[in-house]
Design a protein around this motif. Structure first.
Motif, PDB file in Angstrom:
ATOM      1  N   PHE A  63      74.475   0.677  66.246  1.00 51.16           N
ATOM      2  CA  PHE A  63      73.955  -0.320  65.317  1.00 51.16           C
ATOM      3  C   PHE A  63      74.814  -0.430  64.057  1.00 51.16           C
ATOM      4  O   PHE A  63      74.626  -1.334  63.256  1.00 51.16           O
ATOM      5  CB  PHE A  63      72.522   0.026  64.890  1.00 51.16           C
ATOM      6  CG  PHE A  63      71.487  -0.307  65.914  1.00 51.16           C
ATOM      7  CD1 PHE A  63      70.975  -1.583  66.029  1.00 51.16           C
ATOM      8  CD2 PHE A  63      71.011   0.670  66.773  1.00 51.16           C
ATOM      9  CE1 PHE A  63      70.017  -1.875  66.977  1.00 51.16           C
ATOM     10  CE2 PHE A  63      70.046   0.376  67.721  1.00 51.16           C
ATOM     11  CZ  PHE A  63      69.547  -0.901  67.822  1.00 51.16           C
ATOM     12  N   GLY A  64      75.738   0.491  63.873  1.00 50.71           N
ATOM     13  CA  GLY A  64      76.575   0.456  62.694  1.00 50.71           C
ATOM     14  C   GLY A  64      76.208   1.490  61.649  1.00 50.71           C
ATOM     15  O   GLY A  64      76.733   1.455  60.536  1.00 50.71           O
ATOM     16  N   ILE A  65      75.303   2.424  61.997  1.00 52.58           N
ATOM     17  CA  ILE A  65      74.912   3.485  61.060  1.00 52.58           C
ATOM     18  C   ILE A  65      75.632   4.760  61.479  1.00 52.58           C
ATOM     19  O   ILE A  65      75.264   5.402  62.458  1.00 52.58           O
ATOM     20  CB  ILE A  65      73.393   3.708  61.051  1.00 52.58           C
ATOM     21  CG1 ILE A  65      72.661   2.384  60.793  1.00 52.58           C
ATOM     22  CG2 ILE A  65      73.000   4.735  59.997  1.00 52.58           C
ATOM     23  CD1 ILE A  65      71.150   2.503  60.852  1.00 52.58           C
ATOM     24  N   GLY A  66      76.674   5.130  60.750  1.00 49.01           N
ATOM     25  CA  GLY A  66      77.452   6.315  61.087  1.00 49.01           C
ATOM     26  C   GLY A  66      76.650   7.591  60.902  1.00 49.01           C
ATOM     27  O   GLY A  66      75.641   7.631  60.190  1.00 49.01           O
ATOM     28  N   TRP A  67      77.132   8.676  61.532  1.00 50.29           N
ATOM     29  CA  TRP A  67      76.347   9.917  61.533  1.00 50.29           C
ATOM     30  C   TRP A  67      76.213  10.508  60.135  1.00 50.29           C
ATOM     31  O   TRP A  67      75.192  11.117  59.819  1.00 50.29           O
ATOM     32  CB  TRP A  67      76.929  10.926  62.512  1.00 50.29           C
ATOM     33  CG  TRP A  67      78.298  11.454  62.186  1.00 50.29           C
ATOM     34  CD1 TRP A  67      79.490  10.976  62.634  1.00 50.29           C
ATOM     35  CD2 TRP A  67      78.611  12.589  61.368  1.00 50.29           C
ATOM     36  NE1 TRP A  67      80.532  11.720  62.147  1.00 50.29           N
ATOM     37  CE2 TRP A  67      80.021  12.730  61.367  1.00 50.29           C
ATOM     38  CE3 TRP A  67      77.851  13.501  60.638  1.00 50.29           C
ATOM     39  CZ2 TRP A  67      80.681  13.732  60.664  1.00 50.29           C
ATOM     40  CZ3 TRP A  67      78.498  14.508  59.929  1.00 50.29           C
ATOM     41  CH2 TRP A  67      79.902  14.617  59.947  1.00 50.29           C
ATOM     42  N   MET A  68      77.216  10.316  59.275  1.00 44.62           N
ATOM     43  CA  MET A  68      77.096  10.838  57.914  1.00 44.62           C
ATOM     44  C   MET A  68      76.033  10.057  57.137  1.00 44.62           C
ATOM     45  O   MET A  68      75.281  10.635  56.347  1.00 44.62           O
ATOM     46  CB  MET A  68      78.456  10.764  57.208  1.00 44.62           C
ATOM     47  CG  MET A  68      79.508  11.677  57.822  1.00 44.62           C
ATOM     48  SD  MET A  68      81.080  11.669  56.935  1.00 44.62           S
ATOM     49  CE  MET A  68      80.621  12.546  55.447  1.00 44.62           C
ATOM     50  N   ARG A  69      75.961   8.757  57.384  1.00 48.14           N
ATOM     51  CA  ARG A  69      74.924   7.956  56.738  1.00 48.14           C
ATOM     52  C   ARG A  69      73.546   8.339  57.273  1.00 48.14           C
ATOM     53  O   ARG A  69      72.562   8.379  56.528  1.00 48.14           O
ATOM     54  CB  ARG A  69      75.197   6.470  56.970  1.00 48.14           C
ATOM     55  CG  ARG A  69      74.226   5.541  56.256  1.00 48.14           C
ATOM     56  CD  ARG A  69      74.667   4.088  56.403  1.00 48.14           C
ATOM     57  NE  ARG A  69      73.734   3.170  55.780  1.00 48.14           N
ATOM     58  CZ  ARG A  69      73.702   2.880  54.484  1.00 48.14           C
ATOM     59  NH1 ARG A  69      74.572   3.478  53.676  1.00 48.14           N
ATOM     60  NH2 ARG A  69      72.835   2.042  53.987  1.00 48.14           N
ATOM     61  N   VAL A  70      73.458   8.624  58.572  1.00 51.28           N
ATOM     62  CA  VAL A  70      72.197   9.078  59.155  1.00 51.28           C
ATOM     63  C   VAL A  70      71.725  10.351  58.458  1.00 51.28           C
ATOM     64  O   VAL A  70      70.536  10.500  58.126  1.00 51.28           O
ATOM     65  CB  VAL A  70      72.353   9.326  60.669  1.00 51.28           C
ATOM     66  CG1 VAL A  70      71.104  10.011  61.238  1.00 51.28           C
ATOM     67  CG2 VAL A  70      72.602   8.020  61.408  1.00 51.28           C
ATOM     68  N   ALA A  71      72.645  11.271  58.231  1.00 51.22           N
ATOM     69  CA  ALA A  71      72.285  12.523  57.566  1.00 51.22           C
ATOM     70  C   ALA A  71      71.725  12.253  56.165  1.00 51.22           C
ATOM     71  O   ALA A  71      70.716  12.844  55.769  1.00 51.22           O
ATOM     72  CB  ALA A  71      73.505  13.441  57.488  1.00 51.22           C
TER      73      ALA A  71
END
Length: 261
Positions: A63-71
């Motif tokens: 969806f465009g949400i990188g893993w660092m942003r998820v964290a």
């Protein structure tokens, strides 16, 4: 021109491009079932299976949400998410097999909403087009709308014809719509003759006005505007005649079903 993407069929394409093929619908069902199972783990368990959480992070990445942003959104450490996906490379350890229930709950709670998506992520532009069309139907000129959005006319005009738009554009149009839908453009400075011309453009293109859309339907590509207040019912066709608006497909279908009965 219609913007195309190479996004594979699946959960992301279902939500962002509104693809309703069998593969996309199945991916959504599998994804949600997997997510709910993961969230249903009892609190007594010290650890839970990491695979559903890992799948969720990867799906968010589509969806465009990188893993660092998820964290950051989940309020967990980037190290925990990194190990979940890639393992500990310094110690040559594989990706995490189990995570704490609280960590799983926080990560699984992150959803692909507009606020969480990257501004450059392409999504379906149906609701964005409808909002702009409704504003034009109210008398707001495209020149004034593009000026308020800080866009040149060429880029602004592409929103009306493209199937996909970027998240940042969708956010900007939604904010503009919330600001202007209840304001008379003439009192806000739009010359009366230009407001009248904008309304004629909307009529000629059959762009639905603000009152024809419910907030929970304006983004749904399968939804139809309620032009008369009776659209989709046996009374809808007569209401169209009274208001001198072309009969919409739901009213046509309702009239046909009534005749057949």
């Amino acid at each position: 021109m219609t913007r195309q993407t190479r996004r594979p069929h699946g959960n992301a394409k279902y939500h962002l491009e509104k693809c309703r093929c069998l593969a996309c619908r199945k991916a959504v069902r599998d994804y949600e079932n997997n997510r709910y199972r993961a969230m249903a783990y009892g609190r007594w368990q010290p650890f839970v299976d990491a695979e559903p959480v890992r799948s969720h992070v990867r799906a968010l990445g589509e969806f465009g949400i990188g893993w660092m942003r998820v964290a950051r959104l989940a309020g967990v450490s980037t190290g925990a998410v990194c190990k979940l996906l890639y393992g500990d490379r310094r110690r040559n350890l594989p990706p995490t097999r189990r995570v704490r229930p609280e960590t799983a709950r926080k990560i699984l709670a992150v959803q692909p909403t507009l606020d969480n998506l990257s501004d450059r992520t392409p999504i379906d532009g149906t609701g964005t087009r409808r909002r702009l069309q409704a504003l034009v139907a109210a008398g707001w000129t495209q020149a004034e709308l593009s000026r308020r959005m800080g866009m040149n006319r060429a880029n602004f005009s592409r929103i009306f014809v493209g199937n996909l738009i970027e998240v940042g554009t969708a956010k900007a149009v939604s904010a503009l719509y919330d600001q202007l839908w209840h304001i008379d453009p003439v009192t806000a400075g739009v010359p009366e003759h230009r407001a009248a011309a904008a309304r004629l453009i909307a009529v000629s293109n059959r762009w639905a006005p603000v009152g024809a859309w419910d907030d929970d339907q304006i983004d749904d590509p399968d939804a139809w505007p309620d032009w008369t207040g009776w659209c989709g019912t046996p009374r809808g066709r007569r209401a169209h005649y009274r208001t001198r608006t072309p009969v919409c497909p739901p009213c046509r279908q309702a009239a046909t079903q009534q005749t057949a009965a």
